[in-house]
Design an enzyme around this catalytic site. Structure first.
Site, short mmCIF file in Angstrom:
data_model
loop_
_atom_site.label_atom_id
_atom_site.label_comp_id
_atom_site.label_asym_id
_atom_site.label_seq_id
_atom_site.Cartn_x
_atom_site.Cartn_y
_atom_site.Cartn_z
N TYR A 244 67.95 13.60 46.43
CA TYR A 244 66.83 12.69 46.60
C TYR A 244 67.02 11.45 45.73
O TYR A 244 66.77 10.32 46.16
CB TYR A 244 65.51 13.39 46.27
CG TYR A 244 64.35 12.41 46.25
CD1 TYR A 244 63.96 11.76 47.43
CD2 TYR A 244 63.70 12.09 45.06
CE1 TYR A 244 62.93 10.84 47.41
CE2 TYR A 244 62.67 11.17 45.05
CZ TYR A 244 62.28 10.54 46.22
OH TYR A 244 61.28 9.61 46.21
N THR B 260 54.85 -2.66 47.35
CA THR B 260 56.16 -2.45 47.97
C THR B 260 56.08 -2.81 49.45
O THR B 260 55.29 -2.23 50.18
CB THR B 260 56.59 -0.99 47.78
OG1 THR B 260 56.70 -0.76 46.38
CG2 THR B 260 57.93 -0.73 48.45
N ALA C 243 59.59 7.46 42.53
CA ALA C 243 58.67 8.56 42.77
C ALA C 243 59.10 9.80 42.02
O ALA C 243 60.27 10.00 41.73
CB ALA C 243 58.63 8.84 44.28
N LYS D 69 57.38 -6.38 46.10
CA LYS D 69 58.67 -5.75 45.83
C LYS D 69 59.38 -5.46 47.14
O LYS D 69 58.84 -4.76 48.00
CB LYS D 69 58.47 -4.44 45.06
CG LYS D 69 59.73 -3.65 44.82
CD LYS D 69 59.49 -2.52 43.82
CE LYS D 69 60.75 -1.71 43.61
NZ LYS D 69 61.07 -0.83 44.76
N SER E 57 55.16 4.44 39.79
CA SER E 57 55.07 4.59 41.25
C SER E 57 53.75 5.22 41.65
O SER E 57 53.19 6.05 40.93
CB SER E 57 56.22 5.47 41.74
OG SER E 57 56.00 5.87 43.08
N GLY F 199 68.44 -3.43 41.70
CA GLY F 199 69.47 -2.93 42.62
C GLY F 199 70.87 -2.99 42.04
O GLY F 199 71.50 -4.03 42.04
N GLY G 246 66.45 1.36 38.50
CA GLY G 246 65.90 2.51 39.21
C GLY G 246 66.60 3.78 38.75
O GLY G 246 66.20 4.42 37.77
N HIS H 271 65.29 -1.77 47.68
CA HIS H 271 64.76 -0.42 47.47
C HIS H 271 65.91 0.55 47.12
O HIS H 271 65.93 1.70 47.58
CB HIS H 271 64.03 0.05 48.73
CG HIS H 271 62.90 1.02 48.47
ND1 HIS H 271 61.58 0.72 48.71
CD2 HIS H 271 62.90 2.29 48.00
CE1 HIS H 271 60.82 1.77 48.41
NE2 HIS H 271 61.61 2.75 47.97
N GLN I 276 52.89 0.33 40.85
CA GLN I 276 53.45 0.08 42.20
C GLN I 276 52.55 0.68 43.24
O GLN I 276 52.19 1.86 43.17
CB GLN I 276 54.87 0.68 42.29
CG GLN I 276 55.51 0.52 43.65
CD GLN I 276 55.24 1.72 44.56
OE1 GLN I 276 55.10 2.84 44.09
NE2 GLN I 276 55.12 1.47 45.86
N LEU I 277 52.23 -0.10 44.25
CA LEU I 277 51.24 0.29 45.24
C LEU I 277 51.87 0.51 46.61
O LEU I 277 52.70 -0.26 47.05
CB LEU I 277 50.21 -0.85 45.35
CG LEU I 277 48.81 -0.52 45.81
CD1 LEU I 277 48.12 0.36 44.77
CD2 LEU I 277 48.03 -1.82 46.01
N TYR I 278 51.45 1.61 47.25
CA TYR I 278 51.68 1.76 48.69
C TYR I 278 50.32 1.67 49.36
O TYR I 278 49.31 2.12 48.80
CB TYR I 278 52.31 3.11 49.02
CG TYR I 278 53.80 3.19 48.76
CD1 TYR I 278 54.69 2.31 49.38
CD2 TYR I 278 54.34 4.17 47.91
CE1 TYR I 278 56.06 2.39 49.15
CE2 TYR I 278 55.70 4.26 47.69
CZ TYR I 278 56.56 3.36 48.31
OH TYR I 278 57.91 3.44 48.09
C1 LIG Z 1 64.57 8.35 43.46
C2 LIG Z 1 63.99 7.00 43.73
C3 LIG Z 1 62.64 6.90 44.06
C4 LIG Z 1 62.09 5.66 44.30
N1 LIG Z 1 60.77 5.57 44.56
C5 LIG Z 1 60.21 4.36 44.74
C6 LIG Z 1 58.83 4.22 44.90
O1 LIG Z 1 58.09 5.20 44.85
N2 LIG Z 1 58.33 2.98 45.12
C7 LIG Z 1 59.11 1.88 45.16
O2 LIG Z 1 58.62 0.78 45.36
N3 LIG Z 1 60.43 1.98 44.97
C8 LIG Z 1 60.98 3.19 44.76
N4 LIG Z 1 62.32 3.26 44.54
C9 LIG Z 1 63.15 2.04 44.50
C10 LIG Z 1 63.26 1.52 43.07
O3 LIG Z 1 62.03 1.00 42.65
C11 LIG Z 1 64.30 0.40 42.94
O4 LIG Z 1 64.03 -0.58 43.89
C12 LIG Z 1 65.74 0.85 43.09
O5 LIG Z 1 65.93 2.16 42.63
C13 LIG Z 1 66.65 -0.10 42.32
O6 LIG Z 1 67.99 0.18 42.50
P1 LIG Z 1 68.89 1.03 41.46
O7 LIG Z 1 68.49 2.47 41.65
O8 LIG Z 1 70.28 0.74 41.90
O9 LIG Z 1 68.60 0.50 40.09
C14 LIG Z 1 62.88 4.51 44.28
C15 LIG Z 1 64.22 4.62 43.95
C16 LIG Z 1 64.78 5.85 43.67
C17 LIG Z 1 66.23 5.93 43.33
#
Ligand SMILES: Cc1cc2nc3c(=O)[nH]c(=O)nc-3n(C[C@H](O)[C@H](O)[C@H](O)COP(=O)(O)O)c2cc1C
Ligand SMILES: Cc1cc2nc3c(=O)[nH]c(=O)nc-3n(C[C@H](O)[C@H](O)[C@H](O)COP(=O)(O)O)c2cc1C
Ligand SMILES: Cc1cc2nc3c(=O)[nH]c(=O)nc-3n(C[C@H](O)[C@H](O)[C@H](O)COP(=O)(O)O)c2cc1C
Ligand SMILES: Cc1cc2nc3c(=O)[nH]c(=O)nc-3n(C[C@H](O)[C@H](O)[C@H](O)COP(=O)(O)O)c2cc1C
Lengths: 365, 365, 365, 365
Positions: C26, C158, C81, C232, C108, C288, C310, C256, C130-132
């Site tokens: 995940y 997001t 998350a 975002k 999140s 990212g 992330g 993302h 962070q809002l959905y």
């Molecule tokens: C396991 C995981 C869960 C994530 N959950 C959310 C989330 O709940 N909301 C959101 O806006 N982005 C979520 N993201 C995206 C991150 O906010 C972020 O954009 C991304 O991980 C950045 O890239 P990186 O992992 O290469 O640093 C998630 C990313 C990962 C890896």
């Protein structure tokens, strides 16, 4: 190893499994890090064919006339030294196979069979002779005389080897010609290739060949003989233009199978600038990396009138002597015919520049 | 391991097999992910040589005059710290081998042999001294005085190391200088490189070297000594222009063997812009990734007057001390001569810009 | 596994060895063939840094002011998350570590710790939420109210997830939240992530989140709250311009973590067009693929004011809870400081566009 | 092998594990070195999607009208020979699955099920018939009559196979149709595919198909039937323009799954020039390398109105007959819908050229 042989690569595989190290290394090596060696094939992959449809391809004409000789297709075997190391059939096997296939055979100065023996054994093959210029000029003069007498149709002067390339494996192996073989166009000292500590062939060339030759020597050669003169080893438009000025009859765009100087362009990369510069006025030919029918098509579309095979002929010879070479040439010719047909080109006139483009053409969007 | 050594890479292989981890890691590492380290060599592969034919290459002249010293060829050994970790011959072995080869030797501030001992043992070598500026300025002043006295011919100020690069292996290894070795130009504290938890050399540099130096310090240095001043570590045209303005005598385009900041251009990628900007007015030199004769040719064609070897000298030293370095330089010089000859260039004047092009040149079709 | 941890990648390695498959998959997965996932890092390698020399870098200032909050450096932890799957410290561990490091923490919506608990446990951290947007709008309204009350400083909406990305491993694993964990901001149904045959989280999102939201909903949100609103998931100049028109306070250029749509540009590829379009008028941020100090430098040079991590935060948390994250941030900050110093930039004002160029810049010759 | 199937690639894996060599090699092979085969997929990876945000994607409309038939989505199964080698369900399984999915089914001339049997078994599927032109023209005439009678809705003339491609594995395998299968549209000789020493299918095609067909034969075909005529195998703008001139109803941009001539462009590389030339006047369709929803999106954005699957349908059939194909199409359709939603495109009208760009777009900085 009972594998069906269906492409040139298959003959290479056979030879790799069969030849002993000293020979195989000599055949397959390129100069230095062998980067250009790899590029000689890889650069073909960067060219794309744009095929045309719905043309009558039931009758293909792939014959051609080169320096007043008729060929069944625009194919030749490039000069390579010491072909008996591959198989006892040696130069004669290759020359006869070329003849049967309606292709040119270029005999190397450094052959294991004398030029007279090759001429006698393959009378119907269109034969050219590849020349190196010895420090002792009379040696070269004598060669030219013998070549004329034996009925060769052209002199191919190799111009990319004023000194010998740095081929590491040969140095490591202390390359020598096996005892039962010699350079059959010569006698005594000059017929032997033995190590003096490094690569025997490197040492031979360093001692014997003249690194001082210049364009003036083309004039000397022209006045020496009335045979057509072809320069082998041109890689730039600049030198192609000079070749035209000095009145040579043809050039072979070649990097010597990437055996001389690593880092030079792949042969097929150099072809377009040369063909653009002199292709209308002069016979432009090509060698380096040809393995498939579509390689041949690309070389022709980019301006070559004939293409030559170096290693593939050696590998096919190693696999099964003259018969191996015949089979390999047959497979390649069929593959080339398939290419012509699928490109919608029943003849060379149908080939247009738009048919071969660089892969980056498709990056436009 | 009885392999014939036929290229610089072979010496590297020997050293990799021989050196223990702490030393090998220190020698071979680059900064960060080591992407630029890889590029330092890979970028050479993206440059292609366009060789010219039929020129008299029987007599090559590859000698040159640099900062009023005569060299047999445009070669030098780059400054690298702590050379006795490679072999007991250490700095003296390298300096003598350079001398025999008619090349420059640059001694690092951080040597395991004092500058006086190197000078005494290699009197006939053209020696330069690489300078770091200590927070305690008088340390550097004293060094300069000793360097002048010992007969070094130039000061090479390293400008790409205001702080020390992040080399991961040294941190993991908690790098220290072996007990029997020290920084021989210094005494007490300053002569020791021991870990305080991380990389000992990182900690040394962080504590001792001055991260506040600016162009004004060039003026300070110029007023301190009449030795020619060379800046080592210039990667941009902008800084090359400043170097000219501040009156330095030469620059070495270098990324410090990719040991300082990962992601900077390969050295050879940075050379053209620098040479274009100041090459006519100033001595431009080069290091980074040189392994073969064709690398040297490319650097010269792109504007370098001398090239330096970093790791190759260390590896050859590790393999067989001074003699190893002599052999390696001999192999490399011959390979460079072969390149000059096969490029059709008996002298540096014959080298033209059109002879070295980027691979993308051949994407035009 | 006692390896010294010296870079972000090391924490990733630790986490890969430690986490069980359901969780690791995940965390690490990207959408589809994971091509963009790979590019998120690879695209950084295609950018080169052009460092400047001889500038006083003894005093670095990397602090910054973002949405009226003072940060020690331009760093934040991106919303991800279900952080308790990594380690019991979960969201609180990450939030506290961010606070200690002087960085932002974005919580999140889908957290395993309620926003109130995070706020209480990390009062000194600069926290954003962070809002959905749920189909049931009142759920989102209630969240906003609670977020305001708990002292979060901004809402991060997001916008790249109107539907959920196709992450193959989660489907294969029939991903569920472990029994002892839930979505702690909700109750009953809405707090559970269990499989109905495929990926539980995919099913949750498909059932709950509103795929019909448009720019009009930005207006709705703005009228709902006076908190600054950040979008975002912006990847194009076109949408950045719309964001400015609709009056949002900032945007995060993000794909993302390549988890939504495979084949979109790497985040760092999209940043320049966005920054060029709106960077002068609007707060542009980035996430990212950040793994090293030079990545951060590149993002800032290309227009980002803050960068977010992330996966690295999740991996460091998995390795050693809050302390792991503190260590990881410390390593990364030092690496960034080294980059600033070696680029010759004591402050952000010293960074110029010419300092980051695409690798193809060096193909000009 | 109990793996959850979640993408088209998974069906391929299943088929690779299940099919015996003769069949698998025939299905998977490309011509020559299979370079274009690899590129058919790789070229998609070089295209990037630029997604738009905050558009209402709660209701997607991906239906379309093609040659007066209504499809649930722009999808079809490409003609492939001898589908019963994959599974007893054979052509009927594929045709029925296509029908259930609201997609087109194109039956190959060389089917293991007669066109009448397919028509009877899949009456509700939108069926087209792929035509090869036999040397004996009356054979083709008879086929056309039967096709009309059986209710097929269009004739798809394959124009990239005047001769058969060189597929090495089939030659090595001496490919034959298994004894219990035949070419069910024919009788006697013409129904058999047996080796005469090489690839049986190569030999069949060489003996039976007419390599002399030209654009005039399009006129012949048009006068023969009132069914719409589609040309399959157009790769250049030049030929697309000719197709328009000769009044065909549609074209399929295709390189025959890279099975005819190695070195031709990837299908998706050829699509833009064709669509630009004739896309406004003519039905342009596409096949080659489609594996994911984002591939479909790219093809549509670049001008295709329908895309076809070749190997994926065979592999899904091999895995589990008609049901396997249904599952595969369902997975792919959902993936395509996710792509549409995440691109911010509720309908095809929302797709703009700026949404698909070449990776090099991001090299500008
Ligand atoms: C396991 C995981 C869960 C994530 N959950 C959310 C989330 O709940 N909301 C959101 O806006 N982005 C979520 N993201 C995206 C991150 O906010 C972020 O954009 C991304 O991980 C950045 O890239 P990186 O992992 O290469 O640093 C998630 C990313 C990962 C890896
Ligand atoms: C083993 C070997 C020996 C060669 N000997 C000669 C030679 O004696 N004279 C010459 O002009 N070229 C020689 N060449 C170069 C070939 O004529 C030709 O340029 C090259 O092999 C073509 O490339 P290819 O091997 O990729 O087909 C030799 C090449 C090989 C592989
Ligand atoms: C082990 C090692 C130590 C070095 N020490 C120094 C040094 O003390 N001072 C300096 O200016 N450069 C130093 N350098 C950088 C070299 O002078 C030179 O720039 C670099 O090694 C050239 O690249 P190459 O190793 O690819 O030839 C060192 C390099 C290495 C590999
Ligand atoms: C096993 C096989 C058999 C094929 N037989 C035919 C055929 O009989 N007639 C035809 O026009 N195309 C034929 N094709 C080509 C397909 O119609 C289609 O162009 C190609 O498979 C699309 O590429 P893809 O396999 O990557 O989806 C065949 C392809 C395969 C893989």
């Amino acid at each position: 190893n009972n594998m069906e042989l269906v492409c040139v690569k298959d003959f290479e595989r056979q030879a790799f499994a069969k030849l002993e190290k000293n020979t195989l290394d000599y055949y397959k090596s390129g100069a230095g890090e062998q980067f250009t060696l790899e590029q000689n094939r890889a650069a073909f992959r960067r060219l794309r064919l744009r095929p045309r449809i719905l043309r009558n391809v039931s009758q293909l004409d792939i014959s051609c006339r080169i320096l007043d000789e008729q060929l069944k297709w625009p194919m030749g075997i490039a000069p390579s030294a010491m072909q008996k190391m591959a198989h006892p059939d040696g130069e004669i096997g290759n020359a006869r196979a070329a003849g049967k296939a309606g292709a040119i055979y270029i005999l190397s100065t450094l052959s294991n069979t004398s030029l007279e023996d090759v001429a006698a054994a393959a009378p119907n093959t269109c034969k050219w002779f590849q020349l190196y210029i010895y420090k002792e000029r009379h040696l070269t003069e004598q060669l030219v005389r013998r070549v004329e007498r034996a009925g060769f149709k052209a002199l191919v002067l190799t111009v990319d080897a004023p000194v010998f390339g740095n081929r590491r494996a040969d140095v490591r192996n202390k390359f020598s010609l096996p005892d039962h073989l010699n350079l059959a166009n010569f006698e005594g000292e000059l017929a032997n290739v033995t190590t003096m500590g490094g690569s025997g062939i490197y040492e031979y060339v360093t001692n014997q060949f003249d690194p001082s030759i210049t364009w003036q020597d083309i004039s000397w050669l022209k006045q020496l003989t009335s045979l057509p003169i072809v320069l082998k080893g041109v890689l730039t438009a600049e030198d192609a233009v000079l070749a035209r000025e000095f009145g040579v009859d043809g050039i072979i765009v070649s990097n010597h199978g990437a055996r001389q100087l690593d880092s030079v362009p792949a042969s097929i990369e150099a072809l377009p600038e040369v063909a653009k510069a002199v292709g209308n006025d002069m016979l432009v030919m090509f060698d380096g990396g040809i393995m498939e029918g579509n390689d041949i098509f690309k070389a022709i579309a980019l301006g070559a009138k004939v293409v030559f095979l170096g290693r593939p002929a050696l590998y096919a010879l190693a696999h099964n002597g003259q018969q191996g070479v015949e089979e390999m040439l047959e497979i390649l010719r069929k593959d080339f015919e398939t290419t012509m047909a699928l490109m919608g080109c029943p003849s060379f006139e149908d080939i247009t520049p738009a048919m071969v483009v660089h892969e980056k053409t498709f990056m436009k969007l």
